[in-house]
Structure formats: C-alpha cells, structure tokens
Design a protein around this motif. Sequence first.
Motif, short mmCIF file in Angstrom:
data_model
loop_
_atom_site.label_atom_id
_atom_site.label_comp_id
_atom_site.label_asym_id
_atom_site.label_seq_id
_atom_site.Cartn_x
_atom_site.Cartn_y
_atom_site.Cartn_z
N TRP A 1 3.41 -1.14 -9.69
CA TRP A 1 4.34 -2.77 -9.82
C TRP A 1 4.61 -2.56 -11.42
O TRP A 1 5.98 -3.58 -11.66
N TRP A 2 3.95 -2.34 -12.12
CA TRP A 2 4.29 -2.03 -13.86
C TRP A 2 5.79 -1.57 -14.50
O TRP A 2 6.19 -2.25 -14.60
N ARG B 1 5.76 5.17 5.05
CA ARG B 1 6.13 4.49 6.72
C ARG B 1 8.24 3.98 6.32
O ARG B 1 8.36 4.40 6.93
N LEU B 2 7.36 3.36 5.52
CA LEU B 2 9.07 3.21 4.99
C LEU B 2 10.15 4.03 4.71
O LEU B 2 11.00 3.57 5.38
N ARG C 1 10.04 -3.13 -3.91
CA ARG C 1 10.15 -3.93 -2.66
C ARG C 1 9.30 -2.98 -2.68
O ARG C 1 7.89 -2.82 -1.79
N TYR C 2 9.03 -1.50 -2.26
CA TYR C 2 8.51 -0.63 -1.36
C TYR C 2 7.84 0.65 -2.37
O TYR C 2 7.48 1.07 -1.82
N HIS C 3 7.89 -0.09 -3.12
CA HIS C 3 6.35 0.89 -4.43
C HIS C 3 5.09 0.11 -3.57
O HIS C 3 5.01 -1.45 -3.08
N THR D 1 0.69 -1.55 0.05
CA THR D 1 0.20 0.02 -0.26
C THR D 1 0.85 1.09 -0.41
O THR D 1 1.79 1.61 0.46
N LEU D 2 0.19 2.55 -0.41
CA LEU D 2 1.04 3.71 0.03
C LEU D 2 0.71 4.18 1.06
O LEU D 2 2.68 4.31 1.56
#
Length: 286
Positions: A262-263, A50-51, A255-257, A44-45
């Motif tokens: 993801w495209w 957060r990351l 990973r962080y998107h 999720t966004l």
Amino acid sequence: MGGVAPAQEQDLHDHASLTGSHRYTVTVLFSSSSRLARTRHLATLRRSVRLLRDFRFEQTRPEVFYGHLAEDTARLLEALHADCTGTGLSGRRILDVGGGPGYFSRAFAARDCAYVTVEPDVGEMAAAGIEVDAAVRGSGTALPFRDGVFDLTYSSNVAEHIPDPWAMGDEMLRVTRTGGLSVLSYTVWLGPFGGHETGLVPHYIGGGFARDRYTRRHGHPPKNVFGRSLFDVSCAAGLRWAQSTGAEMCGVFPRYHPRWAWWMVRVPVLREFAVSNLVIVLRKTR
C-alpha cells in the motif's frame, strides 16, 4: 480538509506538476490508511493472486469475473464501513453507480442491504438477465436521487469510462448522507491494466495506437474505445479531486495489492505505474 483532526494535518503533502509552469498541492491523509484494520486484514497476497487470475475471464466469462469481484467488493465495503463508521452494512442504503447488469446485487442482498444500482445503458442493464429490484436507468454525472439519501455510495471501475469522472464523484457525495461513506475505485491509465483488453503494453504508446492496433488484429474495435468509452485517468487527478471536496479522507490505497504494498500510493510517479486500481474513501462531513 473537512473533518480532519488537528493531529492528522501534519500528514504527507504531495506536490505534482500540471501543464506549463503551474503547480498544485494535494494534502492526503495517507496515514489514515493505517486505521483501516479490517480492510487491511483482507488485503492478502492470496486475494491479489485470485483476483488477478480472474481478469482473464472479463470478456469471455463475465459471470465468473464479475461474480467473484462482486463478493470481493461487498467484503471490501463491509470492512471499510466498519473501519470508518464503526458499524456494519446490515440495513444500510447502498448506491452502486455504474452497476451494469446487476452482478453485485446478490452479494449485498446477502448482507441485508437496501441495494440500488444506477446505469445509463439499458443494454448493459439487461446483458446478464439478472433481475434487480431497484435498478434505475440514469447518468452517474446527474444522479436521479435527492440529497443525502444513501448511507454508502460506491463506484467500481467506472471512472475511467466517462469523460468527467469527478462530476460523478461530486454527485456520489451529494446523494450520500452526512456521516456516510463514498468510495470511488477506478483503473489508473498508466497502470498495467489501463488499456483494458487492448493489452498490457500498447496503451503506453498511446490510447489511439492501442485502439487501432486491437481493431487491426481482431477485425473489430475493442469494447472500451479510447476517447469514447475509455479515458486517461490518473492517481494524481483523483487525489486532487478528493482534496477539493472538503470531505474527510478515510483512506487511499491500491485495491488489488496486498497490504504490504500500500505504500506505493505515497510515491507520486511510481503510483501512476504500479497502482493498477486506486481506491479513494471519503466520509461526508457536511
């Protein structure tokens, strides 16, 4: 590619240039990422933000950064294992290659896993004062384990710190049992965080430039020294290695998107700059 269903063989063929006039072809099951329902649900966004915020603590408060990253990693692997094998992590033997001082151990212990970490640097292993029951000193490129002993092997943000990350990837597959998963996640050099603590821009000029600039400004070299403990690792190189293994590719994603981004892994040039961290998920088929 081993373990590929005939219907999947018509997925995207990605062509990219090597040095000189030579070319290579990488066959990637990008559509397989659409099968990762549980994994996509996590992407999720809100999680991405957060990351991203946690990155500012990597050097100053590593217990915060790695503590949150450990829980996120455990959730990610739990979802991937369920998506790719149909089973949970409870009771599984897991190898963390380059696990450092053991921040990740508690997250996997909470999931009833038999967790083993391997780390070459004894100082790194003791840095946080965390006791890990199964912590082994050893090299990721020559893992001190017999073939097929682990249900899941993974490496998080290590590949960019060693000169031959694909030798490590081969070793991870070697010690994974047939039917098990091997997950390699690494920082892409041309992505915004490729230079690590040297900054968001200087590494685009050059790794040596970023290293020297950091040293001049801070009076000491960066923790990650380009050419010694930080290397230029691309998405294309990782995909080429994955295709060469003969394992089934269960997924490739940033990973962080958030999942709607993801495209980006589909686009050869764009992914090198936009995919800050690439995850390659392989299922060992033989």
